[in-house]
Scaffold this motif. Structure first.
Motif, PDB file in Angstrom:
ATOM      1  N   ARG A 107       0.875  -1.181   0.000  1.00 56.54           N
ATOM      2  CA  ARG A 107       0.000   0.000   0.000  1.00 56.54           C
ATOM      3  C   ARG A 107       0.904   1.221   0.000  1.00 56.54           C
ATOM      4  O   ARG A 107       1.830   1.323   0.807  1.00 56.54           O
ATOM      5  CB  ARG A 107      -0.890  -0.004   1.231  1.00 56.54           C
ATOM      6  N   VAL A 108       0.627   2.140  -0.913  1.00 56.00           N
ATOM      7  CA  VAL A 108       1.480   3.315  -1.064  1.00 56.00           C
ATOM      8  C   VAL A 108       0.642   4.578  -1.181  1.00 56.00           C
ATOM      9  O   VAL A 108      -0.545   4.533  -1.498  1.00 56.00           O
ATOM     10  CB  VAL A 108       2.400   3.195  -2.309  1.00 56.00           C
ATOM     11  N   GLU A 109       1.302   5.689  -0.913  1.00 51.19           N
ATOM     12  CA  GLU A 109       0.727   7.013  -1.139  1.00 51.19           C
ATOM     13  C   GLU A 109       1.647   7.724  -2.117  1.00 51.19           C
ATOM     14  O   GLU A 109       2.863   7.748  -1.917  1.00 51.19           O
ATOM     15  CB  GLU A 109       0.645   7.791   0.167  1.00 51.19           C
ATOM     16  N   VAL A 110       1.068   8.281  -3.172  1.00 53.84           N
ATOM     17  CA  VAL A 110       1.849   8.920  -4.225  1.00 53.84           C
ATOM     18  C   VAL A 110       1.378  10.351  -4.411  1.00 53.84           C
ATOM     19  O   VAL A 110       0.183  10.613  -4.481  1.00 53.84           O
ATOM     20  CB  VAL A 110       1.689   8.161  -5.564  1.00 53.84           C
ATOM     21  N   GLN A 111       2.327  11.265  -4.473  1.00 52.35           N
ATOM     22  CA  GLN A 111       2.048  12.645  -4.871  1.00 52.35           C
ATOM     23  C   GLN A 111       2.493  12.761  -6.313  1.00 52.35           C
ATOM     24  O   GLN A 111       3.637  12.416  -6.631  1.00 52.35           O
ATOM     25  CB  GLN A 111       2.808  13.635  -4.010  1.00 52.35           C
ATOM     26  N   MET A 112       1.575  13.193  -7.192  1.00 51.91           N
ATOM     27  CA  MET A 112       1.924  13.258  -8.608  1.00 51.91           C
ATOM     28  C   MET A 112       1.396  14.537  -9.249  1.00 51.91           C
ATOM     29  O   MET A 112       0.455  15.143  -8.765  1.00 51.91           O
ATOM     30  CB  MET A 112       1.425  12.026  -9.350  1.00 51.91           C
ATOM     31  N   THR A 113       2.043  14.889 -10.336  1.00 46.50           N
ATOM     32  CA  THR A 113       1.644  16.056 -11.120  1.00 46.50           C
ATOM     33  C   THR A 113       0.494  15.658 -12.044  1.00 46.50           C
ATOM     34  O   THR A 113       0.225  14.466 -12.223  1.00 46.50           O
ATOM     35  CB  THR A 113       2.829  16.561 -11.960  1.00 46.50           C
ATOM     36  N   PRO A 114      -0.179  16.638 -12.666  1.00 51.63           N
ATOM     37  CA  PRO A 114      -1.268  16.305 -13.587  1.00 51.63           C
ATOM     38  C   PRO A 114      -0.833  15.436 -14.771  1.00 51.63           C
ATOM     39  O   PRO A 114      -1.637  14.713 -15.339  1.00 51.63           O
ATOM     40  CB  PRO A 114      -1.755  17.666 -14.073  1.00 51.63           C
ATOM     41  N   ASP A 115       0.453  15.460 -15.132  1.00 49.29           N
ATOM     42  CA  ASP A 115       0.924  14.611 -16.232  1.00 49.29           C
ATOM     43  C   ASP A 115       1.437  13.253 -15.722  1.00 49.29           C
ATOM     44  O   ASP A 115       2.146  12.547 -16.426  1.00 49.29           O
ATOM     45  CB  ASP A 115       1.988  15.333 -17.067  1.00 49.29           C
ATOM     46  N   HIS A 116       1.063  12.899 -14.494  1.00 51.95           N
ATOM     47  CA  HIS A 116       1.333  11.592 -13.874  1.00 51.95           C
ATOM     48  C   HIS A 116       2.814  11.318 -13.630  1.00 51.95           C
ATOM     49  O   HIS A 116       3.271  10.184 -13.726  1.00 51.95           O
ATOM     50  CB  HIS A 116       0.689  10.457 -14.678  1.00 51.95           C
ATOM     51  N   ARG A 117       3.566  12.349 -13.273  1.00 50.84           N
ATOM     52  CA  ARG A 117       4.959  12.173 -12.850  1.00 50.84           C
ATOM     53  C   ARG A 117       4.949  12.185 -11.331  1.00 50.84           C
ATOM     54  O   ARG A 117       4.426  13.107 -10.705  1.00 50.84           O
ATOM     55  CB  ARG A 117       5.842  13.300 -13.370  1.00 50.84           C
ATOM     56  N   ALA A 118       5.525  11.147 -10.722  1.00 50.03           N
ATOM     57  CA  ALA A 118       5.540  11.045  -9.263  1.00 50.03           C
ATOM     58  C   ALA A 118       6.548  12.019  -8.663  1.00 50.03           C
ATOM     59  O   ALA A 118       7.704  12.043  -9.071  1.00 50.03           O
ATOM     60  CB  ALA A 118       5.874   9.627  -8.837  1.00 50.03           C
ATOM     61  N   ILE A 119       6.074  12.791  -7.713  1.00 48.08           N
ATOM     62  CA  ILE A 119       6.950  13.693  -6.966  1.00 48.08           C
ATOM     63  C   ILE A 119       7.489  12.963  -5.749  1.00 48.08           C
ATOM     64  O   ILE A 119       8.652  13.064  -5.403  1.00 48.08           O
ATOM     65  CB  ILE A 119       6.188  14.962  -6.542  1.00 48.08           C
ATOM     66  N   ALA A 120       6.613  12.190  -5.087  1.00 42.54           N
ATOM     67  CA  ALA A 120       7.007  11.425  -3.892  1.00 42.54           C
ATOM     68  C   ALA A 120       6.159  10.167  -3.817  1.00 42.54           C
ATOM     69  O   ALA A 120       4.993  10.152  -4.205  1.00 42.54           O
ATOM     70  CB  ALA A 120       6.827  12.262  -2.631  1.00 42.54           C
ATOM     71  N   ILE A 121       6.772   9.097  -3.317  1.00 44.38           N
ATOM     72  CA  ILE A 121       6.060   7.848  -3.092  1.00 44.38           C
ATOM     73  C   ILE A 121       6.529   7.298  -1.763  1.00 44.38           C
ATOM     74  O   ILE A 121       7.725   7.313  -1.465  1.00 44.38           O
ATOM     75  CB  ILE A 121       6.282   6.836  -4.244  1.00 44.38           C
ATOM     76  N   LYS A 122       5.569   6.865  -0.951  1.00 43.56           N
ATOM     77  CA  LYS A 122       5.921   6.308   0.356  1.00 43.56           C
ATOM     78  C   LYS A 122       4.961   5.187   0.732  1.00 43.56           C
ATOM     79  O   LYS A 122       3.793   5.184   0.312  1.00 43.56           O
ATOM     80  CB  LYS A 122       5.937   7.394   1.429  1.00 43.56           C
ATOM     81  N   PRO A 123       5.444   4.230   1.519  1.00 45.88           N
ATOM     82  CA  PRO A 123       4.553   3.152   1.958  1.00 45.88           C
ATOM     83  C   PRO A 123       3.618   3.660   3.050  1.00 45.88           C
ATOM     84  O   PRO A 123       3.948   4.596   3.777  1.00 45.88           O
ATOM     85  CB  PRO A 123       5.521   2.109   2.516  1.00 45.88           C
ATOM     86  N   ILE A 124       2.426   3.071   3.152  1.00 49.55           N
ATOM     87  CA  ILE A 124       1.515   3.406   4.245  1.00 49.55           C
ATOM     88  C   ILE A 124       1.243   2.143   5.025  1.00 49.55           C
ATOM     89  O   ILE A 124       1.228   1.043   4.497  1.00 49.55           O
ATOM     90  CB  ILE A 124       0.210   4.066   3.746  1.00 49.55           C
ATOM     91  N   GLN A 125       1.058   2.329   6.311  1.00 52.84           N
ATOM     92  CA  GLN A 125       0.872   1.192   7.230  1.00 52.84           C
ATOM     93  C   GLN A 125      -0.511   0.653   7.169  1.00 52.84           C
ATOM     94  O   GLN A 125      -1.479   1.240   7.179  1.00 52.84           O
ATOM     95  CB  GLN A 125       1.198   1.625   8.646  1.00 52.84           C
TER      96      GLN A 125
END
Length: 90
Positions: free
Chosen positions: A72-90
């Motif tokens: 399970r992950v949380e992703v911050q992405m731009t409108p063109d679907h480029r990931a800025i940050a990805i981290k696991p969630i508990q």
């Protein structure tokens, strides 16, 4: 019918829950889900509603560690679907 309206309202009001996207400044979206496929720099995840979301990871993407399918992950992405940050969630 009234029960379904309450359920839909509850889903839309709880935008911070697993699988729902939130938009912050500059059009950056935060979305949570289960990582399903990694092919090179293109990752695919499945959100709470079963939708598949693809995004690109590059050298500028912030990450705590390498992710593996099934997490399970949380992703911050731009409108063109480029990931800025990805981290696991508990």
């Amino acid at each position: 019918m009234q029960g379904w309206r309450c359920l839909m309202l509850a889903l839309f009001c709880s935008a911070g829950t697993f699988g729902l996207a939130q938009e912050s400044g500059a059009g950056i979206m935060t979305i949570q889900g289960v990582l399903t496929i990694i092919k090179g720099d293109v990752y695919t995840m499945r959100d709470l509603f079963g939708r598949f979301v693809q995004f690109r990871v590059d050298k500028n993407t912030r990450r705590e560690r390498l992710m593996v399918p099934g997490e399970r992950v949380e992703v911050q992405m731009t409108p063109d679907h480029r990931a800025i940050a990805i981290k696991p969630i508990q």
